[in-house]
Design a protein around this motif. Structure first.
Motif, PDB file in Angstrom:
ATOM      1  N   ALA A  97      23.529 -11.058 -18.575  1.00 11.97           N
ATOM      2  CA  ALA A  97      24.345 -11.927 -19.239  1.00 11.97           C
ATOM      3  C   ALA A  97      24.623 -13.264 -18.346  1.00 11.97           C
ATOM      4  O   ALA A  97      24.748 -14.152 -18.365  1.00 11.97           O
ATOM      5  CB  ALA A  97      25.618 -11.398 -19.641  1.00 11.97           C
ATOM      6  N   ASP A  98      25.120 -12.696 -16.809  1.00 13.26           N
ATOM      7  CA  ASP A  98      25.342 -13.939 -15.889  1.00 13.26           C
ATOM      8  C   ASP A  98      24.108 -14.749 -15.683  1.00 13.26           C
ATOM      9  O   ASP A  98      24.194 -15.751 -15.623  1.00 13.26           O
ATOM     10  CB  ASP A  98      25.631 -13.085 -14.803  1.00 13.26           C
ATOM     11  N   LEU A  99      22.750 -14.241 -15.625  1.00  9.61           N
ATOM     12  CA  LEU A  99      21.607 -14.821 -15.591  1.00  9.61           C
ATOM     13  C   LEU A  99      21.543 -15.650 -16.714  1.00  9.61           C
ATOM     14  O   LEU A  99      20.739 -16.978 -16.314  1.00  9.61           O
ATOM     15  CB  LEU A  99      20.490 -13.835 -15.151  1.00  9.61           C
ATOM     16  N   TYR A 100      21.607 -15.258 -18.072  1.00 10.29           N
ATOM     17  CA  TYR A 100      21.183 -16.026 -18.942  1.00 10.29           C
ATOM     18  C   TYR A 100      22.157 -17.343 -18.960  1.00 10.29           C
ATOM     19  O   TYR A 100      21.852 -18.498 -19.323  1.00 10.29           O
ATOM     20  CB  TYR A 100      21.460 -15.292 -20.463  1.00 10.29           C
ATOM     21  N   ARG A 101      23.568 -17.025 -18.814  1.00  7.32           N
ATOM     22  CA  ARG A 101      24.685 -18.107 -19.035  1.00  7.32           C
ATOM     23  C   ARG A 101      24.347 -18.933 -17.996  1.00  7.32           C
ATOM     24  O   ARG A 101      24.417 -20.338 -18.213  1.00  7.32           O
ATOM     25  CB  ARG A 101      26.067 -17.662 -18.849  1.00  7.32           C
ATOM     26  N   ASP A 102      24.185 -18.780 -16.610  1.00  8.31           N
ATOM     27  CA  ASP A 102      23.819 -19.753 -15.463  1.00  8.31           C
ATOM     28  C   ASP A 102      22.619 -20.563 -15.679  1.00  8.31           C
ATOM     29  O   ASP A 102      22.506 -21.877 -15.439  1.00  8.31           O
ATOM     30  CB  ASP A 102      23.552 -18.933 -14.070  1.00  8.31           C
ATOM     31  N   LEU A 121      26.971 -27.605 -31.300  1.00  2.86           N
ATOM     32  CA  LEU A 121      28.084 -26.528 -30.713  1.00  2.86           C
ATOM     33  C   LEU A 121      29.274 -27.110 -31.280  1.00  2.86           C
ATOM     34  O   LEU A 121      29.557 -28.296 -31.255  1.00  2.86           O
ATOM     35  CB  LEU A 121      28.071 -26.413 -29.492  1.00  2.86           C
ATOM     36  N   LYS A 122      30.196 -26.043 -31.713  1.00  5.26           N
ATOM     37  CA  LYS A 122      31.479 -26.497 -32.313  1.00  5.26           C
ATOM     38  C   LYS A 122      32.632 -26.007 -31.258  1.00  5.26           C
ATOM     39  O   LYS A 122      32.643 -25.376 -30.606  1.00  5.26           O
ATOM     40  CB  LYS A 122      31.888 -25.597 -33.609  1.00  5.26           C
ATOM     41  N   PHE A 123      33.532 -26.999 -31.126  1.00  2.99           N
ATOM     42  CA  PHE A 123      34.708 -27.066 -30.157  1.00  2.99           C
ATOM     43  C   PHE A 123      36.153 -27.335 -31.112  1.00  2.99           C
ATOM     44  O   PHE A 123      36.000 -28.064 -31.760  1.00  2.99           O
ATOM     45  CB  PHE A 123      34.601 -27.966 -28.976  1.00  2.99           C
ATOM     46  N   THR A 124      37.069 -26.708 -30.542  1.00  8.25           N
ATOM     47  CA  THR A 124      38.376 -27.103 -31.162  1.00  8.25           C
ATOM     48  C   THR A 124      38.824 -28.250 -30.167  1.00  8.25           C
ATOM     49  O   THR A 124      38.682 -28.344 -29.177  1.00  8.25           O
ATOM     50  CB  THR A 124      39.277 -25.728 -31.079  1.00  8.25           C
ATOM     51  N   VAL A 125      39.893 -28.895 -30.676  1.00 11.40           N
ATOM     52  CA  VAL A 125      40.702 -30.113 -29.880  1.00 11.40           C
ATOM     53  C   VAL A 125      41.131 -29.499 -29.021  1.00 11.40           C
ATOM     54  O   VAL A 125      41.107 -29.935 -27.641  1.00 11.40           O
ATOM     55  CB  VAL A 125      41.391 -30.754 -30.874  1.00 11.40           C
ATOM     56  N   SER A 126      41.999 -28.225 -28.686  1.00  8.32           N
ATOM     57  CA  SER A 126      42.437 -27.560 -27.606  1.00  8.32           C
ATOM     58  C   SER A 126      41.511 -27.460 -26.348  1.00  8.32           C
ATOM     59  O   SER A 126      41.707 -27.522 -25.158  1.00  8.32           O
ATOM     60  CB  SER A 126      43.165 -26.535 -28.180  1.00  8.32           C
ATOM     61  N   GLU A 127      40.199 -26.877 -26.813  1.00 10.04           N
ATOM     62  CA  GLU A 127      39.322 -26.598 -25.838  1.00 10.04           C
ATOM     63  C   GLU A 127      38.886 -27.955 -25.108  1.00 10.04           C
ATOM     64  O   GLU A 127      38.406 -27.892 -23.995  1.00 10.04           O
ATOM     65  CB  GLU A 127      38.072 -25.973 -26.452  1.00 10.04           C
ATOM     66  N   ARG A 138      30.575 -23.944 -19.559  1.00 10.42           N
ATOM     67  CA  ARG A 138      30.619 -22.754 -20.654  1.00 10.42           C
ATOM     68  C   ARG A 138      29.588 -22.799 -21.700  1.00 10.42           C
ATOM     69  O   ARG A 138      29.468 -22.118 -22.502  1.00 10.42           O
ATOM     70  CB  ARG A 138      31.934 -23.158 -21.762  1.00 10.42           C
ATOM     71  N   ILE A 139      28.589 -23.681 -21.323  1.00  8.52           N
ATOM     72  CA  ILE A 139      27.474 -23.958 -22.246  1.00  8.52           C
ATOM     73  C   ILE A 139      26.711 -22.501 -22.503  1.00  8.52           C
ATOM     74  O   ILE A 139      26.270 -22.146 -23.750  1.00  8.52           O
ATOM     75  CB  ILE A 139      26.456 -24.944 -22.000  1.00  8.52           C
ATOM     76  N   GLY A 140      26.424 -21.736 -21.403  1.00 10.80           N
ATOM     77  CA  GLY A 140      25.596 -20.536 -21.394  1.00 10.80           C
ATOM     78  C   GLY A 140      26.395 -19.603 -22.315  1.00 10.80           C
ATOM     79  O   GLY A 140      25.740 -18.963 -23.278  1.00 10.80           O
ATOM     80  N   ARG A 141      27.625 -19.415 -22.289  1.00  8.66           N
ATOM     81  CA  ARG A 141      28.367 -18.447 -22.966  1.00  8.66           C
ATOM     82  C   ARG A 141      28.426 -18.714 -24.429  1.00  8.66           C
ATOM     83  O   ARG A 141      28.220 -17.881 -25.198  1.00  8.66           O
ATOM     84  CB  ARG A 141      29.743 -18.326 -22.321  1.00  8.66           C
ATOM     85  N   LEU A 142      28.548 -20.518 -24.664  1.00  3.25           N
ATOM     86  CA  LEU A 142      28.632 -20.769 -26.211  1.00  3.25           C
ATOM     87  C   LEU A 142      27.427 -20.395 -26.913  1.00  3.25           C
ATOM     88  O   LEU A 142      27.268 -20.144 -27.806  1.00  3.25           O
ATOM     89  CB  LEU A 142      28.967 -22.266 -26.287  1.00  3.25           C
ATOM     90  N   MET A 143      26.160 -20.795 -26.064  1.00  3.63           N
ATOM     91  CA  MET A 143      24.972 -20.262 -26.648  1.00  3.63           C
ATOM     92  C   MET A 143      24.647 -19.072 -26.868  1.00  3.63           C
ATOM     93  O   MET A 143      24.136 -18.588 -27.892  1.00  3.63           O
ATOM     94  CB  MET A 143      23.785 -21.022 -25.704  1.00  3.63           C
ATOM     95  N   GLU A 144      25.137 -18.162 -26.065  1.00  6.10           N
ATOM     96  CA  GLU A 144      25.050 -16.547 -26.303  1.00  6.10           C
ATOM     97  C   GLU A 144      25.747 -16.210 -27.634  1.00  6.10           C
ATOM     98  O   GLU A 144      25.333 -15.452 -28.342  1.00  6.10           O
ATOM     99  CB  GLU A 144      25.678 -15.955 -25.080  1.00  6.10           C
ATOM    100  N   GLU A 145      26.949 -16.838 -27.557  1.00  6.37           N
ATOM    101  CA  GLU A 145      27.722 -16.602 -29.016  1.00  6.37           C
ATOM    102  C   GLU A 145      27.216 -17.168 -30.221  1.00  6.37           C
ATOM    103  O   GLU A 145      27.060 -16.316 -31.191  1.00  6.37           O
ATOM    104  CB  GLU A 145      29.130 -17.046 -28.951  1.00  6.37           C
ATOM    105  N   LYS A 146      26.527 -18.397 -30.257  1.00  5.01           N
ATOM    106  CA  LYS A 146      25.904 -18.889 -31.241  1.00  5.01           C
ATOM    107  C   LYS A 146      24.585 -18.190 -31.538  1.00  5.01           C
ATOM    108  O   LYS A 146      24.341 -17.887 -32.804  1.00  5.01           O
ATOM    109  CB  LYS A 146      25.490 -20.272 -30.799  1.00  5.01           C
ATOM    110  N   ARG A 147      23.755 -17.474 -30.561  1.00 11.06           N
ATOM    111  CA  ARG A 147      22.713 -16.727 -31.030  1.00 11.06           C
ATOM    112  C   ARG A 147      22.739 -15.453 -31.228  1.00 11.06           C
ATOM    113  O   ARG A 147      21.840 -14.412 -31.657  1.00 11.06           O
ATOM    114  CB  ARG A 147      21.719 -17.205 -29.638  1.00 11.06           C
TER     115      ARG A 147
END
Length: 254
Positions: A97-102, A121-127, A138-147
């Motif tokens: 997971a760390d390798l993928y996110r990085d 990708l979707k973001f809340t205003v607070s984010e 945070r792109i790596g983690r966001l893509m992980e969640e999306k996929r």
């Protein structure tokens, strides 16, 4: 583009080595106790001239040495071996997971992947307005969640690295060993280590493999220390090859 993921691999190596030590917990405890008793015997003999086994710890020491030699406590510590498999699978998944996110983050920052550049990708205003949030990291983690990537499943791992990096490791003995470990982890955590049809189906096509090539039809799945070494070595081999291919992927794109 010079990108290195070596630190992730080094952490995985250390963590797996620690798991190997845990698998020999009974031996570590016995060795410690025996060494302490040997020290006591020498001290009694040297300082107080006592060498009568009935007055020293010699009898107890010899009993513990017999337990160590005959592995008399092995059956009582078998549960530790199974929990070590759970740890190995979790550590492997975390490293992947760390390798993928990085890698995703580095690819996004390079701007060289039209496919990734066009992802929404979707973001809340607070984010967006939160001071401590750096969206690029945070792109790596966001893509992980999306996929919906699962790093405890070899098929999911394969798809994740093929999709954006065109990196693929062919299935063989190494991958099949990891599949067996992942399937073992599932029955240990969710079914009390009881062998079932789902386990047999999950590993039915995972051949050839060294890790438990033949599974009993019933009973509990019990891993041995030597099998932990097979699982851990396969995970390190897979990760090392994946890391090198990913680094070459970034080097080739300049």
């Amino acid at each position: 583009m010079n990108v290195s993921f070596e630190s992730i691999e080094n952490t995985l190596k250390k963590n797996i080595a620690d798991v190997y030590q845990l698998a020999h917990f009974d031996r570590i405890v016995l060795d410690f106790a025996i060494n302490q008793l040997e020290g006591l015997e020498k001290k009694l003999n040297k300082d107080h001239f006592i060498d009568n086994p009935q007055l020293t710890a010699a009898t107890t020491r010899k009993s513990l040495e017999n337990i160590r030699t005959n592995e008399s406590l092995k059956s009582r510590f078998e549960i530790i071996n199974n929990q070590c498999v759970v740890l190995l699978v979790s550590l492997f998944a975390s490293a992947i997971a760390d390798l993928y996110r990085d890698a995703i983050t580095n690819l996004a920052l390079s701007g060289t992947s039209p496919k990734l550049n066009d992802e929404e990708l979707k973001f809340t205003v607070s984010e967006i307005v939160r001071d401590d949030t750096v969206l690029a990291k945070r792109i790596g983690r966001l893509m992980e969640e999306k996929r919906d990537v699962s790093f405890q499943d070899m098929k999911s791992i394969g798809r994740a690295f093929k999709e954006y990096f065109d990196v693929k490791i062919d299935r063989g003995n190494t991958v099949n060993n990891i599949i067996m470990a992942q399937a073992g982890r599932h029955v240990i955590v969710h079914d009390g280590a009881m062998i079932n049809d789902r386990l047999r189906k999950q590993v039915g096509n995972a051949v050839p493999r060294e890790l438990m090539p033949a599974i009993p039809n019933k009973g509990r799945l019990l891993f041995q220390p030597k099998e932990l070494k097979i699982a851990g070595s396969s995970m390190l081999e897979y990760f090392s090859e994946l890391r090198l291919r990913m680094e070459r992927r970034f080097d080739d794109q300049g």
